[in-house]
Design a protein around this motif. Structure first.
Motif, PDB file in Angstrom:
ATOM      1  N   ASN A 144       0.812  -1.211   0.000  1.00 47.90           N
ATOM      2  CA  ASN A 144       0.000   0.000   0.000  1.00 47.90           C
ATOM      3  C   ASN A 144       0.854   1.274   0.000  1.00 47.90           C
ATOM      4  OD1 ASN A 144      -2.477   1.077  -0.182  1.00 47.90           O
ATOM      5  ND2 ASN A 144      -3.046   0.773   1.975  1.00 47.90           N
ATOM      6  N   SER A 145       1.996   1.243  -0.687  1.00 50.12           N
ATOM      7  CA  SER A 145       2.872   2.420  -0.642  1.00 50.12           C
ATOM      8  C   SER A 145       2.268   3.588  -1.418  1.00 50.12           C
ATOM      9  CB  SER A 145       4.298   2.095  -1.117  1.00 50.12           C
ATOM     10  OG  SER A 145       4.331   1.106  -2.098  1.00 50.12           O
ATOM     11  N   GLN A 146       2.606   4.787  -0.953  1.00 50.88           N
ATOM     12  CA  GLN A 146       1.960   6.020  -1.441  1.00 50.88           C
ATOM     13  C   GLN A 146       2.908   6.837  -2.325  1.00 50.88           C
ATOM     14  OE1 GLN A 146      -1.351   6.877  -0.073  1.00 50.88           O
ATOM     15  NE2 GLN A 146      -1.113   4.706   0.459  1.00 50.88           N
ATOM     16  N   ILE A 147       2.299   7.605  -3.204  1.00 49.75           N
ATOM     17  CA  ILE A 147       3.081   8.575  -3.992  1.00 49.75           C
ATOM     18  C   ILE A 147       3.530   9.684  -3.032  1.00 49.75           C
ATOM     19  CG2 ILE A 147       3.027  10.209  -5.931  1.00 49.75           C
ATOM     20  CD1 ILE A 147       0.624   8.602  -7.054  1.00 49.75           C
ATOM     21  N   PRO A 148       4.832   9.967  -2.941  1.00 48.69           N
ATOM     22  CA  PRO A 148       5.256  11.051  -2.023  1.00 48.69           C
ATOM     23  C   PRO A 148       4.618  12.378  -2.434  1.00 48.69           C
ATOM     24  CG  PRO A 148       7.157   9.805  -2.842  1.00 48.69           C
ATOM     25  CD  PRO A 148       5.970   9.346  -3.615  1.00 48.69           C
ATOM     26  N   ASN A 149       4.402  13.220  -1.446  1.00 42.41           N
ATOM     27  CA  ASN A 149       3.615  14.442  -1.649  1.00 42.41           C
ATOM     28  C   ASN A 149       4.000  15.309  -2.831  1.00 42.41           C
ATOM     29  OD1 ASN A 149       1.539  14.386   0.017  1.00 42.41           O
ATOM     30  ND2 ASN A 149       2.639  15.246   1.795  1.00 42.41           N
ATOM     31  N   ASP A 150       5.268  15.692  -2.888  1.00 39.77           N
ATOM     32  CA  ASP A 150       5.613  16.656  -3.935  1.00 39.77           C
ATOM     33  C   ASP A 150       6.039  15.982  -5.234  1.00 39.77           C
ATOM     34  OD1 ASP A 150       8.024  15.687  -3.047  1.00 39.77           O
ATOM     35  OD2 ASP A 150       9.090  17.554  -3.484  1.00 39.77           O
ATOM     36  N   TRP A 151       5.685  14.695  -5.405  1.00 39.89           N
ATOM     37  CA  TRP A 151       6.101  14.007  -6.630  1.00 39.89           C
ATOM     38  C   TRP A 151       5.081  14.174  -7.757  1.00 39.89           C
ATOM     39  CZ3 TRP A 151      10.070   9.640  -6.960  1.00 39.89           C
ATOM     40  CH2 TRP A 151      11.094   9.871  -6.036  1.00 39.89           C
ATOM     41  N   HIS A 152       3.873  14.634  -7.413  1.00 44.72           N
ATOM     42  CA  HIS A 152       2.894  14.883  -8.472  1.00 44.72           C
ATOM     43  C   HIS A 152       3.434  15.953  -9.404  1.00 44.72           C
ATOM     44  CE1 HIS A 152      -0.403  12.432  -6.833  1.00 44.72           C
ATOM     45  NE2 HIS A 152       0.158  12.722  -5.669  1.00 44.72           N
ATOM     46  N   ASN A 153       3.353  15.685 -10.698  1.00 48.46           N
ATOM     47  CA  ASN A 153       3.896  16.570 -11.754  1.00 48.46           C
ATOM     48  C   ASN A 153       5.417  16.585 -11.831  1.00 48.46           C
ATOM     49  OD1 ASN A 153       1.547  17.544 -13.011  1.00 48.46           O
ATOM     50  ND2 ASN A 153       1.173  18.763 -11.171  1.00 48.46           N
TER      51      ASN A 153
END
Ligand code: ADP
Ligand code: MG
Length: 361
Positions: A144-153
């Motif tokens: 269930n690992s998450q996309i790190p916050n500032d990795w979008h875009n």
């Protein structure tokens, strides 16, 4: 001036690649001047000088502003494309060159969409600035690992490739559009960092034509001049491009020992417009990267070793040098590997075992 011309080749960046470009250019009578991007003394390139880079990305500094604006900056417009993984992958797609399936991580992208499209294990890669396995983040559905916050875009997502092995091709294109290639190199990465390379390997010969065709397509499309490296995954009989470097590359360092013309010399010949010929490769060549190890004079006593020490501060995980070997005969190869093993940190046992298997196995 005692050279062919009074041009200097300025290198944006003053790390080991710039140093090795200088070293290779010296016997040709070409003056090469690597410049640290933060240097206080600003470079003053002449109008007819040539600029090249040892890195694909750079911050704006007084030095980089001067060099990047020069009229003879080789492949100038290509760096921005390659430095951004999103643009790099888009270009490879446009040219129908196979890469790992991928997508951009945009504002709306969430983990379940990525797993649905790209599988249970997805590798996020920062668009800019990653190297030696830095700037990567694994998304594992089971955890269930998450996309790190500032990795979008700021990242792309790639399908995890269960590759058989990693290989690379060092290509050269001269100003007339003629392409030259070194034999494919087999690479071992440990913790995301290249640790060892071998070339040539007979069993890789059958992939050489297809790899050359792929890199030719790319170099021709952007009218490239100089050395370009193509890192690939071999999956069965298929070759997928992992990433492209618009410069001399660590997996081509063995050419310093194993070829009449090293990758560094090839690059200098092409960007200056000097004659280029097909490099001729001799022997079996292997390279061991020195990562986070202290300089050790005993390496020099190993038969056939060719050390390049980068004169950098030693830090864990940092490339501080490499050793090339160009050898014939199983016995000679075995002896060199056996002599090297006790002179390297314990973690290199795996590296030496890999080299032994690939070279002698
Ligand atoms: P860099 O070399 O700039 O750090 P790479 O994209 O080459 O970045 O990734 C580093 C290493 O991570 C690769 O050499 C390979 O071992 C591994 N890797 C990269 N992409 C994938 C992928 N899609 N699937 C599996 N492993 C990968
Ligand atoms: Mg890489």
């Amino acid at each position: 001036m005692s050279g062919y011309f009074d041009q200097t080749v300025w290198v944006l960046g003053a790390g080991q690649l710039g140093a090795m470009l200088s070293h290779a250019a010296y016997p040709l009578g070409v003056n090469v001047n690597p410049v640290d991007i933060d240097a206080q003394t600003l470079p003053q390139p002449g109008k007819n000088d040539i600029v090249t880079a040892e890195r694909e990305q750079w911050p704006e500094t007084p030095v980089t502003n001067i060099l990047a604006a020069h009229q003879n900056f080789a492949n100038k417009n290509f760096f921005a494309t390659i430095a951004d993984r999103f643009q790099q992958k888009s270009l490879l797609d446009k040219l129908s060159l196979a890469t790992a399936p991928w997508q951009l991580v945009c504002d709306e992208t969430n983990e379940s969409q990525l797993h649905q499209k790209l599988g249970e294990r997805v590798l996020l890669k920062r668009r800019m600035g990653g190297y030696d396995g830095r700037g990567q983040h694994w998304l594992k559905q089971a955890e269930n690992s998450q996309i790190p916050n500032d990795w979008h875009n700021n990242a792309i997502a790639e399908k995890a490739i269960a590759f058989d092995e990693e290989i690379s091709l060092i290509g050269v294109r001269d100003k007339n559009g003629q392409c030259y290639f070194y034999p494919l190199t087999l690479n071992l990465h440990q913790n995301g960092i290249l640790t060892a390379s071998v070339s040539p390997l007979e069993r890789l010969n059958k992939y050489q034509p297809v790899a050359e065709k792929m890199l030719t397509t790319l170099m021709d499309a952007v009218e490239y001049v100089g050395v370009m490296a193509m890192e690939c995954f071999r999956v069965g009989d298929d070759i997928l491009i992992n990433e492209i470097a618009p410069r001399v590359h660590n997996s081509g360092h063995w050419t310093q020992a194993g070829s009449n013309i090293s990758q560094f010399e090839s690059h200098i010949r092409c960007v200056t417009g000097l004659p280029m010929i097909q490099p001729s490769v001799r022997n079996k060549n292997f390279m061991i990267n020195l990562i986070g190890c202290d300089l050790d004079a005993r390496w020099l006593a190993v038969e056939g070793s060719e050390l390049f020490w980068y004169q950098k501060e030693v830090r864990p995980g940092r490339k501080v040098g490499h050793i090339n070997f160009s050898k014939t005969g199983e016995k000679n190869i075995r002896t060199a590997l056996e002599q090297m093993e006790p002179l390297l940190p314990e973690r290199y046992q795996e590296t030496i075992a890999w080299l032994t298997k690939e070279l002698l196995g």
